[in-house]
Design an enzyme around this catalytic site. Structure first.
Site, PDB file in Angstrom:
ATOM      1  N   GLU A  14       0.827  -1.201   0.000  1.00  0.00           N
ATOM      2  CA  GLU A  14       0.000   0.000   0.000  1.00  0.00           C
ATOM      3  C   GLU A  14       0.860   1.249   0.000  1.00  0.00           C
ATOM      4  O   GLU A  14       1.972   1.237   0.531  1.00  0.00           O
ATOM      5  CB  GLU A  14      -0.884   0.032   1.257  1.00  0.00           C
ATOM      6  N   ASP A  15       0.319   2.317  -0.562  1.00  0.00           N
ATOM      7  CA  ASP A  15       0.996   3.595  -0.500  1.00  0.00           C
ATOM      8  C   ASP A  15       0.804   4.236   0.877  1.00  0.00           C
ATOM      9  O   ASP A  15       1.752   4.656   1.509  1.00  0.00           O
ATOM     10  CB  ASP A  15       0.529   4.538  -1.620  1.00  0.00           C
ATOM     11  N   ASP A  42      -4.698   5.537   5.818  1.00  0.00           N
ATOM     12  CA  ASP A  42      -5.336   6.744   6.322  1.00  0.00           C
ATOM     13  C   ASP A  42      -6.295   6.349   7.431  1.00  0.00           C
ATOM     14  O   ASP A  42      -5.879   6.152   8.569  1.00  0.00           O
ATOM     15  CB  ASP A  42      -6.045   7.432   5.151  1.00  0.00           C
ATOM     16  N   PHE A  52      -3.261  16.218   4.192  1.00  0.00           N
ATOM     17  CA  PHE A  52      -3.504  15.682   2.852  1.00  0.00           C
ATOM     18  C   PHE A  52      -2.198  15.722   2.064  1.00  0.00           C
ATOM     19  O   PHE A  52      -1.668  16.790   1.783  1.00  0.00           O
ATOM     20  CB  PHE A  52      -4.604  16.457   2.128  1.00  0.00           C
ATOM     21  N   ARG A 101       0.587  12.249  -8.851  1.00  0.00           N
ATOM     22  CA  ARG A 101       1.135  10.904  -8.650  1.00  0.00           C
ATOM     23  C   ARG A 101       2.612  10.825  -9.052  1.00  0.00           C
ATOM     24  O   ARG A 101       3.376  10.083  -8.457  1.00  0.00           O
ATOM     25  CB  ARG A 101       0.348   9.866  -9.454  1.00  0.00           C
TER      26      ARG A 101
END
Length: 183
Positions: free
Chosen positions: A103-104, A107, A156, A169
């Site tokens: 996963e990046d 959250d 964010f 990205r």
């Protein structure tokens, strides 16, 4: 694209490309030791994990297989909705396999918790998680994550696969997106 190319869109840089690559090297060494003698299937979570998955796989000094799954709980927003939709399922059979979800970012943890549960029902020998970034203050559910690159503030962030409305990205660093960009 580098953070210096879009300074007006960021309030700060949290991790540089060099710091990210160094951390992926550390994670790769741990993964190699933990999975020695076992076949490993890396499952990347599209689209955000593209950069992480590619660079982690290249850091590993062993054979691995890869597959991709696309799930979404964001849409075009900046906050996870918690409602998970499968956009692309795996091509691989997980029966008896050792699976490492790549996963990046974690959250709220809602999407990843759902994904972990989903993959465990498919008969895998083991399912673990490797996330480059985690926001501890944003977690809504506990998720056991075996490999974490960086804990970051609940802001964010974009870059290195992380996006806002499909932009940023390709930013090589990870930075905090300025509120004027998404307000």
């Amino acid at each position: 694209m580098r953070a210096s190319d879009i300074e007006a869109d960021l309030t700060e840089v949290l991790c540089t490309e060099d710091e990210i690559h160094a951390k992926l090297g550390e994670l790769a060494r741990r993964i190699e030791a933990d999975y020695e003698g076992r076949d490993l299937l890396l499952v990347g979570v599209l689209k955000g994990a593209i950069m992480v998955m590619a660079d982690l796989a290249r850091e590993l000094e062993r054979h691995v297989q890869t597959d991709w799954m696309a799930v979404s709980s964001y849409g075009a927003g900046t906050v996870s909705s918690g409602v998970v939709r499968i956009l692309k399922d795996l091509d691989s059979d997980l029966s008896g396999r050792h699976v490492l979800i790549v996963e990046d970012i974690i959250d709220s943890g809602l999407t990843l918790s759902w994904l972990l549960s989903n993959l465990r029902t498919r008969g895998a020998a083991s399912v673990e998680i490797c996330a480059l970034f985690r926001k501890p203050e944003a977690l809504k559910v506990h998720v056991d994550v075996k490999y974490v690159g960086f804990d970051i503030p609940n802001k964010f962030v974009v870059g290195y696969g992380l996006d806002f409305a499909e932009k940023y990205r390709n930013l090589r660093d990870v930075g905090v997106l300025a509120p004027h960009v998404y307000s």
